[in-house]
Scaffold this active site. Structure first.
Site, short mmCIF file in Angstrom:
data_model
loop_
_atom_site.label_atom_id
_atom_site.label_comp_id
_atom_site.label_asym_id
_atom_site.label_seq_id
_atom_site.Cartn_x
_atom_site.Cartn_y
_atom_site.Cartn_z
N ALA A 119 -101.70 -95.13 -27.47
CA ALA A 119 -102.99 -95.48 -28.12
C ALA A 119 -103.48 -94.07 -28.58
CB ALA A 119 -104.12 -95.95 -27.40
N LYS A 169 -102.03 -91.48 -29.95
CA LYS A 169 -101.20 -91.22 -31.05
C LYS A 169 -101.60 -92.16 -32.35
CE LYS A 169 -98.84 -87.62 -29.35
NZ LYS A 169 -99.19 -86.28 -29.62
N TYR A 175 -101.24 -92.72 -23.96
CA TYR A 175 -100.63 -92.00 -24.84
C TYR A 175 -100.24 -92.75 -26.22
CZ TYR A 175 -96.70 -88.84 -26.70
OH TYR A 175 -95.87 -87.94 -27.34
N SER A 196 -96.39 -89.58 -32.77
CA SER A 196 -95.29 -89.97 -32.28
C SER A 196 -94.88 -91.46 -32.74
CB SER A 196 -95.62 -90.01 -30.46
OG SER A 196 -94.66 -90.92 -29.99
N VAL A 225 -106.90 -76.55 -25.18
CA VAL A 225 -107.52 -77.46 -26.00
C VAL A 225 -108.11 -78.71 -25.63
CG1 VAL A 225 -106.02 -76.16 -27.85
CG2 VAL A 225 -105.30 -78.31 -26.71
N GLY A 251 -100.30 -75.34 -28.66
CA GLY A 251 -99.10 -75.73 -27.64
C GLY A 251 -97.92 -75.01 -28.32
N ALA A 252 -98.14 -73.89 -28.82
CA ALA A 252 -97.14 -73.09 -29.41
C ALA A 252 -96.13 -72.29 -28.57
CB ALA A 252 -97.75 -71.99 -30.44
#
Ligand SMILES: NC(=O)c1ccc[n+]([C@@H]2O[C@H](COP(=O)([O-])OP(=O)(O)OC[C@H]3O[C@@H](n4cnc5c(N)ncnc54)[C@H](OP(=O)(O)O)[C@@H]3O)[C@@H](O)[C@H]2O)c1
Length: 251
Positions: free
Chosen positions: A158, A160, A156, A143, A61, A11-12
């Site tokens: 859960a 993280k 989301y 997060s 990914v 995700g760069a």
């Protein structure tokens, strides 16, 4: 002359991943810049990075096959891989009160696949080459939602939270091979993904969640990534680092 270390950042092309790539290049790493839809931004980033040898690599990914190929491609290009930064991720809004059952299940599957399984598939793929090298660092971007709960995005939160736990487990499993594993738990950070949501909630209200009275900058997370990737942190592993201006400690 020593060979530069290689860092793969997922995700760069945007936000925290982009800032991590910039900070790693400034610290002397050769960066493998992963992108999915933003090829143009990934190629533009290569021009901006300090140093030579950086390359862009396409992969979705969330696909286990792409994740495997991504690591193969990076190893093929550089014959080494020293750091993996799992920055790719996405906040999927969900409403338990109004979603239909099919949507509910599909959102959970998608969010867990991208935010939990993707980083773990990549960690699996890099573990063996790093074990052969006798060293490596895996840095997972999680997060503060992992601690605070995410009422509008439970999958989301859960995912993280699971990634924080897996960070600790992998640190224990891989430490004897010289591999350190970290999680960074940002709070609100001013990125292309988060900025519209910050505007919706009200910039000042979001800033007030931190006693510092402001929102995080991508470069602050990127600099932390580069610090963890460096040689000063080799006794630090299994750590979850709260880079969220203490905003996870509710007032
Ligand atoms: N910003 C915040 O407030 C905040 C707070 C806590 C945690 N985080 C975490 O920080 C990380 C980065 O977020 P960000 O705010 O920097 O978001 P961003 O600006 O949207 O960047 C995320 C990047 O991940 C890529 N990505 C998404 N799905 C992908 C996939 N399947 N394969 C490859 N790349 C993929 C996106 O590419 P595409 O454009 O192609 O989708 C995008 O370039 C995420 O894990 C997020 O959960 C962010």
């Amino acid at each position: 002359m020593s060979v530069p270390k290689v860092a793969l950042v997922t995700g760069a092309a945007s936000g925290i991943g982009r800032a991590s790539a910039i900070a790693l290049a400034a610290a002397g790493f050769t960066v493998a810049v992963n992108y999915r839809s933003k090829k143009h931004d990934a190629l533009a980033l290569l021009e901006e990075l300090d140093g030579d040898g950086h390359q862009a690599f396409y992969a979705d990914v969330a696909s286990a096959t792409d994740a495997e190929k991504l690591v193969e491609d990076v190893l093929g290009a550089y014959q080494r891989l020293d750091v993996l930064v799992n920055a790719a991720g996405q906040f999927t809004p969900q409403d338990v009160k109004s979603a239909d059952y099919e949507q509910w299940q599909s959102d959970w599957q998608q969010s867990l696949q991208l935010n939990l399984m993707a980083p773990l598939n990549l960690a699996f793929q890099v573990a063996k080459p790093m074990m052969k090298q006798g060293a490596g660092k895996i840095i997972n971007i999680t997060s503060r939602g992992a601690f605070r709960g995410e009422p509008t995005a439970p999958a989301y939160g859960a995912a993280k939270s699971g990634l924080n736990s897996a960070t600790q487990s992998l640190a224990l499993a891989l430490g004897s091979h010289g591999i350190c594993v970290y999680a960074i738990a940002p709070g609100w950070t001013e990125t292309p993904a988060a900025s519209p949501r910050i505007r919706n909630q009200g910039w000042d209200d979001v800033a007030a969640q931190s006693p510092l009275g402001r929102i995080g900058r991508p470069s602050e997370i990127g600099n932390l990534v580069a610090f963890l990737a460096g040689s000063e942190t080799e006794y630090l592993t299994g750590a979850i680092i709260d880079a969220n201006g203490a905003s996870y400690l509710r007032n």
